[in-house]
Design a protein around this motif. Structure first.
Motif, short mmCIF file in Angstrom:
data_model
loop_
_atom_site.label_atom_id
_atom_site.label_comp_id
_atom_site.label_asym_id
_atom_site.label_seq_id
_atom_site.Cartn_x
_atom_site.Cartn_y
_atom_site.Cartn_z
N SER A 96 32.01 0.72 -7.52
CA SER A 96 30.62 0.27 -6.60
C SER A 96 29.49 0.40 -7.33
N ASP A 97 28.42 -0.04 -6.98
CA ASP A 97 27.26 0.10 -7.55
C ASP A 97 26.43 1.50 -7.40
N PRO A 98 25.95 2.07 -8.23
CA PRO A 98 25.28 3.43 -8.30
C PRO A 98 23.99 2.97 -7.39
N SER A 99 23.82 4.10 -6.57
CA SER A 99 22.98 3.93 -5.43
C SER A 99 21.36 4.00 -5.85
N ASP A 100 21.26 4.72 -7.24
CA ASP A 100 19.55 4.98 -7.58
C ASP A 100 19.43 3.93 -8.66
N ALA A 101 20.21 2.76 -8.88
CA ALA A 101 19.78 2.16 -10.14
C ALA A 101 19.07 0.79 -9.51
N GLU A 102 17.94 0.94 -10.12
CA GLU A 102 16.80 -0.11 -9.86
C GLU A 102 16.81 -1.36 -10.77
N VAL A 103 17.34 -1.23 -12.12
CA VAL A 103 17.65 -2.26 -12.95
C VAL A 103 19.21 -2.79 -13.53
N VAL A 104 19.09 -3.85 -13.67
CA VAL A 104 20.71 -4.20 -14.26
C VAL A 104 21.32 -3.59 -15.22
N SER A 105 20.46 -2.79 -16.14
CA SER A 105 21.07 -2.08 -17.43
C SER A 105 21.44 -0.85 -16.94
N HIS A 106 20.86 -0.10 -16.04
CA HIS A 106 21.13 1.23 -15.53
C HIS A 106 22.42 1.10 -14.71
N LYS A 107 22.50 -0.05 -13.81
CA LYS A 107 23.70 -0.32 -13.00
C LYS A 107 24.89 -0.38 -14.00
N LEU A 108 24.64 -1.22 -14.90
CA LEU A 108 26.08 -1.59 -15.76
C LEU A 108 26.46 -0.35 -16.52
N MET A 109 25.54 0.50 -16.96
CA MET A 109 25.69 1.68 -17.88
C MET A 109 26.41 2.59 -17.09
N ILE A 110 26.38 2.72 -15.81
CA ILE A 110 26.83 3.48 -15.10
C ILE A 110 28.36 2.82 -14.66
N LYS A 111 28.38 1.80 -14.39
CA LYS A 111 29.71 0.98 -13.77
C LYS A 111 30.63 0.85 -15.14
N SER A 112 30.19 0.64 -16.20
CA SER A 112 31.12 0.47 -17.17
C SER A 112 31.48 1.76 -17.98
N GLY A 113 30.85 2.86 -17.61
CA GLY A 113 31.25 4.13 -18.21
C GLY A 113 30.53 4.49 -19.54
N MET A 114 29.48 4.12 -19.64
CA MET A 114 28.62 4.45 -20.67
C MET A 114 28.04 5.73 -20.60
N ILE A 115 27.43 5.94 -19.33
CA ILE A 115 26.83 7.27 -19.35
C ILE A 115 26.97 7.75 -17.77
N ARG A 116 26.78 9.05 -17.76
CA ARG A 116 26.75 9.65 -16.57
C ARG A 116 25.43 10.60 -16.27
N LYS A 117 25.17 10.75 -15.08
CA LYS A 117 23.60 11.47 -14.75
C LYS A 117 24.00 12.83 -14.67
N LEU A 118 23.23 13.83 -15.42
CA LEU A 118 23.14 15.20 -15.18
C LEU A 118 22.14 15.59 -14.04
N SER A 119 20.85 15.31 -14.32
CA SER A 119 19.88 15.46 -13.42
C SER A 119 18.77 14.53 -13.67
N SER A 120 17.80 14.55 -13.22
CA SER A 120 16.64 13.54 -13.24
C SER A 120 16.16 13.46 -14.60
N GLY A 121 16.42 12.30 -15.14
CA GLY A 121 15.89 11.80 -16.62
C GLY A 121 16.81 12.42 -17.53
N GLN A 122 18.27 13.07 -17.35
CA GLN A 122 19.03 13.56 -18.27
C GLN A 122 20.43 12.93 -17.92
N TYR A 123 21.11 12.51 -19.08
CA TYR A 123 22.17 11.62 -19.09
C TYR A 123 23.33 12.26 -20.04
N THR A 124 24.59 12.11 -19.72
CA THR A 124 25.50 12.66 -20.65
C THR A 124 26.23 11.17 -21.29
#
Ligand SMILES: Nc1ncnc2c1ncn2[C@@H]1O[C@H](COP(=O)(O)OP(=O)(O)O)[C@@H](O)[C@H]1O
Ligand SMILES: [Mg+2]
Length: 419
Positions: free
Chosen positions: A13-41
């Motif tokens: 599923s598409d992440p609800s807070d992703a406004e641009v395609v790169s953000h969406k695809l990085m979450i969906k493909s399992g490149m990054i995960r959000k910790l809190s605002s502006g912080q990613y693992t």
């Protein structure tokens, strides 16, 4: 590498807070995960992309004799008071106190720290020039972190600094960095441009930005037909005009959107003078050191590359930054041990050839596996099941081609499978 010991974290599923395609695809493909605002693992897959970019950056900087160091993330406020930036730098500078009530900040940039470093050891012109860089986490308390790692608060930046006996030495070095930057972004296979820029918070006399051209870019660029030009702040100054349409009219150039991935500055004596970084010249005269600084947003490059390279199935990595060159899909091997044996031989042969391969030995259907590797964006997908094992061939699905095709098993020696 095998998926049995390399976790794949794709999601449907598409992440609800992703406004641009790169953000969406990085979450969906399992490149990054959000910790809190502006912080990613960075997950294993994403970190492989970061590593590829860093290798290219390190390689080019080594070629211009720039040496790697690593400075502390947390910086004492005394240095920032010396440079005058403790009061100048706004709320992006995250400040805090330690248990002794001493004030510190999380490093957003390192001019003060490196100037302090050099003044401890530099005395003579004979030691110059000096070129140093680091690749490290930076923190900026961005007012509006967004687009995933594109504008985050915590991010990975390469920052280099150069030290010279004169303005003309700085000029020579500055052109070397400019050339190295062009090599880096060419090696990363990005569609980019270099523009005249202003120096913002960092300061100095001359600066250039490197932008990846993409509609989702946050920066306006005024460019001619060959994509040469300037950022919008410079354009406003040059044409004495605030209105963008009027600037376009006056200049005869076009407005395009860019993602700033690199920025180089001639600092001159902006930091050396207030912080007393000096050297003795050939005539025993004491002078201020001339400085340059050179940044690349390593983590932002990942997002910028995706903005330029994707389709409705997912990411299409430029091969030089792809996490793997080949995904080797094994099918139905539970039913037939011959399949496992044949795939294992192909896998070993690929590894022996130096191919960066991940062997997908998960117990899933072809459709699911293919969808994952197309989402992740691997340039070459090799498929082996019952039919291929019997025929001793391989099915190939290139990421940038529509159709699958059969190739002989000798295809594993094809030069297109290595970078
Ligand atoms: N908030 C951020 N998130 C990700 N990358 C960033 C961020 N801020 C800056 N960068 C990257 O670091 C590079 C050097 O930063 P700098 O030019 O000092 O930043 P800025 O242009 O935002 O003042 C930028 O070109 C950009 O690629
Ligand atoms: Mg900048």
């Amino acid at each position: 590498m095998k998926t049995s010991n390399f976790p794949i974290f794709t999601v449907k599923s598409d992440p609800s807070d992703a406004e641009v395609v790169s953000h969406k695809l990085m979450i969906k493909s399992g490149m990054i995960r959000k910790l809190s605002s502006g912080q990613y693992t960075w997950l294993p897959l994403g970190l492989r992309v970061i590593d590829k970019i860093q290798d290219i950056v390190r390689n080019e900087l080594n070629r211009i004799d720039c040496r790697e160091i690593l400075m502390p993330l947390i910086q004492p406020n005394e240095l920032w008071k010396e440079s005058g930036r403790w009061s100048e730098y706004g709320p992006e500078l995250l400040r805090f106190k330690d248990r002794h009530e001493r004030e510190f900040c999380f490093g957003p940039t390192f001019e003060e720290v490196i100037t302090d470093l050099l003044r401890q050891d530099l005395s003579s012109y004979k030691q110059l020039p000096i070129n140093l860089f680091q690749i490290s986490t930076k923190f900026r308390d961005e007012i509006r972190p967004r687009f995933g790692v594109m504008r985050s608060r915590e991010f990975i930046m390469k920052d280099a600094y150069s030290f010279h006996a004169s303005a003309s030495c700085l000029d020579i070095s500055y052109s070397k960095y400019m050339k190295a930057y062009k090599n880096i972004f060419n090696s990363l296979m990005l569609d980019f441009t270099m523009v005249d820029a202003d120096s913002g918070n960092i300061g100095g006399s001359e600066s250039h930005e490197f932008h990846v051209i993409a509609n989702t870019g946050e920066d306006d660029l005024l460019l001619d037909d060959s994509n040469n030009g300037m950022n919008i702040e410079i354009a406003k100054e040059k044409y004495q005009e605030e209105n963008l349409e009027k600037i376009v009219g006056k200049s005869g150039m076009t407005l395009k959107k860019g993602i700033e991935v690199g920025h180089i500055f001639k600092l001159g004596t902006k930091y050396s003078k207030p912080m007393n970084l000096r050297f003795t010249d050939e005539n025993s005269k004491i002078n201020d050191v001339f400085m340059g600084c050179y940044g690349i947003g390593i983590s932002r490059v990942v997002a910028a590359a995706i903005e330029q390279n994707y389709d409705d199935k997912g990411i299409i990595w430029p091969k030089t930054m792809s996490p793997f060159q080949v995904a080797l899909i094994e099918l139905d091997s539970k039913k037939n041990t011959g399949i496992r044996e044949y795939t294992e031989n192909i896998y070993k042969a690929l590894k022996n050839n130096g191919v960066d391969v991940i062997h997908d030995n998960r117990d899933l259907k072809l459709g699911n596996k293919l969808a994952d590797w197309e989402l992740i964006g691997i340039p070459n997908i090799l498929i082996i099941g019952q039919k291929e094992t019997e025929n001793k061939n391989i099915t190939l699905k290139r990421r940038d081609e529509e159709e699958k095709r059969e190739v002989a098993s000798e295809f594993i020696n094809d030069s297109s499978l290595t970078v």
